[in-house]
Write a protein that holds these residues in place. Structure first.
Motif, PDB file in Angstrom:
ATOM      1  N   MET A 127      21.881  84.478  27.185  1.00  0.00           N
ATOM      2  CA  MET A 127      21.576  85.620  26.312  1.00  0.00           C
ATOM      3  C   MET A 127      20.988  85.130  24.990  1.00  0.00           C
ATOM      4  O   MET A 127      21.373  84.071  24.490  1.00  0.00           O
ATOM      5  CB  MET A 127      22.864  86.393  25.977  1.00  0.00           C
ATOM      6  N   LYS A 128      20.125  85.956  24.443  1.00  0.00           N
ATOM      7  CA  LYS A 128      19.624  85.666  23.094  1.00  0.00           C
ATOM      8  C   LYS A 128      20.835  85.586  22.147  1.00  0.00           C
ATOM      9  O   LYS A 128      21.703  86.461  22.194  1.00  0.00           O
ATOM     10  CB  LYS A 128      18.697  86.817  22.683  1.00  0.00           C
ATOM     11  N   GLY A 159      17.173  93.838  35.668  1.00  0.00           N
ATOM     12  CA  GLY A 159      16.404  94.294  34.505  1.00  0.00           C
ATOM     13  C   GLY A 159      17.104  93.954  33.212  1.00  0.00           C
ATOM     14  O   GLY A 159      18.200  93.393  33.201  1.00  0.00           O
ATOM     15  N   GLN A 160      16.472  94.331  32.140  1.00  0.00           N
ATOM     16  CA  GLN A 160      16.983  93.971  30.824  1.00  0.00           C
ATOM     17  C   GLN A 160      18.278  94.728  30.511  1.00  0.00           C
ATOM     18  O   GLN A 160      18.351  95.932  30.772  1.00  0.00           O
ATOM     19  CB  GLN A 160      15.900  94.382  29.817  1.00  0.00           C
ATOM     20  N   GLN A 163      33.949  91.559  13.500  1.00  0.00           N
ATOM     21  CA  GLN A 163      34.542  90.355  12.900  1.00  0.00           C
ATOM     22  C   GLN A 163      34.630  89.192  13.894  1.00  0.00           C
ATOM     23  O   GLN A 163      34.853  88.046  13.505  1.00  0.00           O
ATOM     24  CB  GLN A 163      35.912  90.663  12.260  1.00  0.00           C
ATOM     25  N   ARG A 164      34.468  89.451  15.176  1.00  0.00           N
ATOM     26  CA  ARG A 164      34.628  88.387  16.179  1.00  0.00           C
ATOM     27  C   ARG A 164      33.306  87.779  16.645  1.00  0.00           C
ATOM     28  O   ARG A 164      33.289  86.662  17.154  1.00  0.00           O
ATOM     29  CB  ARG A 164      35.406  88.925  17.383  1.00  0.00           C
ATOM     30  N   GLY A 165      32.229  88.540  16.549  1.00  0.00           N
ATOM     31  CA  GLY A 165      30.989  87.969  17.051  1.00  0.00           C
ATOM     32  C   GLY A 165      29.812  88.913  16.937  1.00  0.00           C
ATOM     33  O   GLY A 165      29.930  90.018  16.372  1.00  0.00           O
ATOM     34  N   GLU A 166      28.675  88.468  17.465  1.00  0.00           N
ATOM     35  CA  GLU A 166      27.490  89.318  17.473  1.00  0.00           C
ATOM     36  C   GLU A 166      26.724  89.124  18.772  1.00  0.00           C
ATOM     37  O   GLU A 166      26.675  88.025  19.328  1.00  0.00           O
ATOM     38  CB  GLU A 166      26.602  89.027  16.253  1.00  0.00           C
ATOM     39  N   LYS A 187      19.271  96.997  13.263  1.00  0.00           N
ATOM     40  CA  LYS A 187      18.081  96.416  13.886  1.00  0.00           C
ATOM     41  C   LYS A 187      18.089  94.912  13.628  1.00  0.00           C
ATOM     42  O   LYS A 187      18.356  94.461  12.512  1.00  0.00           O
ATOM     43  CB  LYS A 187      16.822  97.053  13.272  1.00  0.00           C
ATOM     44  N   ALA A 188      17.794  94.141  14.684  1.00  0.00           N
ATOM     45  CA  ALA A 188      17.874  92.678  14.549  1.00  0.00           C
ATOM     46  C   ALA A 188      16.646  92.161  13.803  1.00  0.00           C
ATOM     47  O   ALA A 188      15.581  92.738  13.880  1.00  0.00           O
ATOM     48  CB  ALA A 188      17.949  92.041  15.912  1.00  0.00           C
TER      49      ALA A 188
END
Ligand SMILES: Nc1nc2c(c(=O)[nH]1)N[C@H]1C(S)=C(S)[C@@H](COP(=O)(O)OP(=O)(O)OC[C@H]3O[C@@H](n4cnc5c(=O)[nH]c(N)nc54)[C@H](O)[C@@H]3O)O[C@H]1N2
Ligand SMILES: Nc1nc2c(c(=O)[nH]1)N[C@H]1C(S)=C(S)[C@@H](COP(=O)(O)OP(=O)(O)OC[C@H]3O[C@@H](n4cnc5c(=O)[nH]c(N)nc54)[C@H](O)[C@@H]3O)O[C@H]1N2
Ligand code: SF4
Ligand SMILES: [Mo]
Length: 730
Positions: free
Chosen positions: A697-698, A640-641, A667-670, A729-730
């Motif tokens: 992954m998105k 699942g998600q 600071q390292r990523g998203e 929120k993206a």
């Protein structure tokens, strides 16, 4: 001693008659109870089809080390079942039940050597022959050694295959022979072990099966319902016998849901909690003065030290209330037999080793070691360390004590990008690991793997996210296709793994890859060419009492056997700690600090404002084992998600609703993931699953894009769970 193996042909007429039901009958409980040794080993002979049953064991980095049997017809797997040995108990976990189709016969499996044709990371390759691949790789390695020396080559391997032959035997000889950099394999267990050794001098305490005698069990930072599934029935049995089960875990794990009491401290605060429990135990006179006098050192220093850890102070640090701390200390101190089960989970914190060191002191303080089923349960690998013939697995005398530098696997990203390292890493040889997913600081690692001047060689089953960056990929056999011997770090069973089928395609065992490289390099030393089966047999040549009645032949018939251990294994009932004094160390002037001390990572006010949430990246997926199986479509579907667990207050504060797409960043990523608002985490903590491949992954990043290559306080492990993030929120 003879190692002859009797092979029997199955009459053709009977072959046809064998169906799945017969197979279960042959291998089922009754037959096993009569005599496993009476089962014939069936191999190919003139008549066809040929039915064969071989025994093997799970190669995964899992404390259970299940034994299994594989049934084949004409060289193809037609049955894959757990063994009935009392620990495996006829059941593999959900991750492995479909293994032959999920891995061995999977259509995505790499079955020939591949050479990169596109840009690094694009995953574009062409098929080439083994001859060409070995010849080109060898010539590149040779010139690197000539120009920069062997240390410019870094082997990178971990828990992908824990078989002794496929994880170390030939590869370690090859790398020592060429003078490669040594890899400190520290990502799992090192900090935990360092902490427990500082206190007890050994990690083997209470044995798994013996927990059924316990009346009070603390599962401290471990999630057996998911991660140690074959221990769980024994804990359940203790519970049925009246034991109280307590879980100490900052996350509401599956295990905590089945426990009587879930205590949810702030991540990384366990050292303080353990010292707080000791404070209360001493204050309430629940300690065992006689045990302390006879078998421990440093009680006076400990008494003074725990004054700093009164329930009020510990409540502040852990986020628990004082009553919880006092009540846990009293319940633990008053119960017997009382058991604390630790494994790995709480080690991945900057203060992780100290937490293990402090927790390991509790049973000596209360004298819990005197009771059968009381004490600390941790690892079991020392039992195999003591009994197997390690000469067959260690480096030969002429290569022992290599002087080459060591590189900590946690710092892979840093070293691949380092301008100061001399020599820098010019070649990376990866097997049994998928660091692009599993090692902290993912983006730094991917940046390193992109280097055009880096020769990357990966031996794999699949084009993993690490393999996508390889210059050459070599096809590795799966566990069904090679010999091995498997000890265990969580159970007391020794297994051999016999190949059930011939290697598929052009795949070869890891050991063979290194033999071929050695041959092409012109090396003549015989230790580089020992065969897999000889290594397995030699490893079992030992007169140690634990191995009495356990031979290559007996294991070939049964797959796995329990070591011959005393009926009542009570290692510290009368002290016998394996420290330098023979006592349990509450205090040790040779260690800095001399007593376990809560020393959190300090963040500046600005850092805390920017990234206020503590991120846990956990092994919560049911069907993945770290990053293994995270490319298999039906498994991802079943899983699942993936969600980020967010506490309702943290969500409300940011106007986040359940199901909102989030950007989780630092600071390292998203990383992008949907929110699940729940009380599985306390306020200020968020949690996401670890193991997903960034390429799937998105946004192209997964959990370790947010983690740092910080080291733990002892054992040079990875403080992977010490990560701060913010979410929007993206
Ligand atoms: N964020 C975060 N990171 C973590 C953790 C965490 O909890 N959170 N946990 C850490 C822990 S405890 C561990 S143990 C590590 C595990 O990290 P890894 O050891 O990298 O584990 P896996 O992801 O299982 O990758 C093993 C790879 O080996 C391959 N493999 C299997 N058998 C063979 C073989 O016979 N030959 C070859 N050549 N390859 C083979 C598999 O296909 C797989 O791709 O991850 C660590 N990383
Ligand atoms: N399904 C599944 N099973 C696995 C694995 C897998 O990836 N998937 N991986 C295997 C491997 S490599 C290993 S090492 C074992 C690990 O086995 P365990 O040590 O049992 O498992 P983990 O999931 O690493 O951690 C257990 C718990 O520790 C908690 N924890 C994290 N930080 C802290 C802390 O600071 N304090 C406390 N008290 N708890 C904390 C987590 O919330 C988690 O619920 O599992 C093995 N089994
Ligand atoms: S992953 Fe663990 S529980 Fe699952 S089959 Fe392998 S050893 Fe057993
Ligand atoms: Mo692990």
């Amino acid at each position: 001693m003879s190692h002859e193996i009797k092979e029997t042909c199955l009459p053709a007429g009977r072959n046809k008659g064998i169906d799945r039901r017969d197979f279960l009958e042959i291998t089922g409980k009754t037959a096993v109870a009569i005599s496993l040794a009476s089962l014939p080993i069936l191999t190919s002979c003139n008549e066809t089809p040929t039915i064969k049953t071989t025994h093997g064991a799970c190669y995964h980095d899992c404390p259970d080390r299940c034994s299994w049997q594989v049934k084949t017809e004409d060289g193809k797997v037609i049955g894959f079942e757990a063994s009935q040995n009392p620990y495996t108990a006829g059941k593999l976990c959900d991750k492995m039940v479909n293994f032959p189709n999920d891995v061995t016969y999977h259509s995505d499996r790499v079955l020939t050597p591949l050479k990169r044709t596109g840009l690094k990371g694009k995953g574009e390759f062409e098929k080439i022959s083994w001859e060409q691949a070995i010849s080109e790789v060898t010539s590149r390695l040779r010139s690197i050694i000539e120009e920069k020396g062997g240390e410019a080559i870094l082997p990178y391997s971990f828990g992908g295959n824990q078989g002794k032959v496929q994880s170390r035997a030939i590869s370690s000889r090859f790398f020592a022979h060429i003078g490669a950099s040594q890899l400190e394999r520290t990502i799992c267990g090192n900090a935990a072990v360092a902490g427990v050794l500082a206190t007890n001098g050994q990690t083997t305490g209470v044995l798994p099966e013996d927990c059924v005698h316990s009346k009070f069990i603390i599962l401290w930072g471990t999630n057996p319902v998911l991660s140690n599934q074959h221990l769980w029935p024994f804990i359940q049995k203790a519970k049925d016998n009246g034991a109280k089960i307590v879980v100490v875990d900052p996350f509401k794990s599956l295990t905590s849901e089945k426990a009587d009491w879930h205590i949810q401290p702030y991540p990384g605060s366990d050292t303080a909690l353990a010292l707080g429990l000791m404070h209360v135990i001493l204050k309430e006179n629940l300690h065992d003065q006689e045990f302390i006098d006879l078998y421990t050192v440093g009680i006076e220093e400990l008494k003074a030290h725990v004054q700093n850890y009164d329930p009020a102070s510990v409540a502040q640090i852990t986020g628990l209330d004082e009553e919880t701390i006092t009540s846990l200390a009293k319940s633990y101190g008053q119960s017997s037999p009382s058991l604390i089960r630790v494994l790995i989970g709480m080690e991945h914190q900057v203060n992780g080793a100290s937490a293990f060191r402090a927790v390991a002191m509790l049973p000596a303080l209360t004298g819990a070691w005197r009771d059968f089923g009381g004490g600390l349960m941790h690892m079991t690998y020392e039992l195999f360390g003591a009994s197997l013939n390690w000469e067959s697995l260690s480096l030969p005398p002429e290569l022992a004590n290599p002087k080459t530098r060591s590189i900590n696997m946690i710092e892979l990203g840093k070293v691949l990008n380092s301008k100061d390292l001399n020599p820098g890493i010019d070649a990376l040889i990866v097997f049994n690991s998928n660091p692009a997913v599993t090692t902290p600081n993912q983006n730094l690692i991917l940046q390193g793997l992109e280097r055009e001047d880096l020769l990357t060689i990966v031996s794999e089953h699949f084009i993993t996210d690490t393999a996508r960056y390889a210059d050459y990929i070599f096809p590795a056999t799966s566990v069904l296709e090679n010999w091995d011997i498997l000890d265990s770090w969580g159970s007391t069973y020794i297994n051999i793994n016999e190949p059930a089928i011939e290697p598929l395609g052009e795949s070869k065992p890891n050991s063979e890859l290194f033999r071929l490289l050695a041959r092409e390099m012109g090396f003549t030393e015989s230790y580089l060419y020992e065969s897999d089966i000889d290594i397995v047999k030699k490893t079992l040549r030992s007169d140690h009492e634990y191995l009495k009645g356990i031979t290559f032949e007996s294991l070939r018939q049964s797959g796995g056997q329990r070591l011959n251990l005393p009926d009542r294994w009570m290692p510290h009932a009368e002290g016998n700690f394996k420290t330098k004094t023979g006592k349990c160390h509450f205090y040790d002037a040779d260690i800095e600090p001399a007593l376990p001390t809560y020393l959190p990572r300090e963040y500046s006010k600005a850092e805390m404002e920017e990234y206020p949430l503590h991120l846990l990246t956990l092994k919560t997926p049911k069907y993945l084992l770290n990053s293994s199986h995270a490319n298999i479509e039906h498994i991802l579907k079943k899983e699942g998600q993936p969600y980020l667990e967010v506490h309702p207050d943290d969500a409300a504060h940011r106007n986040i609703a359940d199901g909102d797409e989030l950007k989780i960043y630092n600071q390292r990523g998203e990383v992008f993931m949907a929110a699940r608002i729940s009380r599985k985490v306390t306020q200020g903590v968020v949690c996401m699953p670890h193991g997903y491949w960034p390429s799937l992954m998105k946004g192209g990043s997964s959990a370790n894009a947010l983690t740092d290559h910080l080291l733990t306080d002892m054992g040079r492990g990875g403080a992977i769970q010490e990560a701060k993030v913010e979410i929007i929120k993206a």
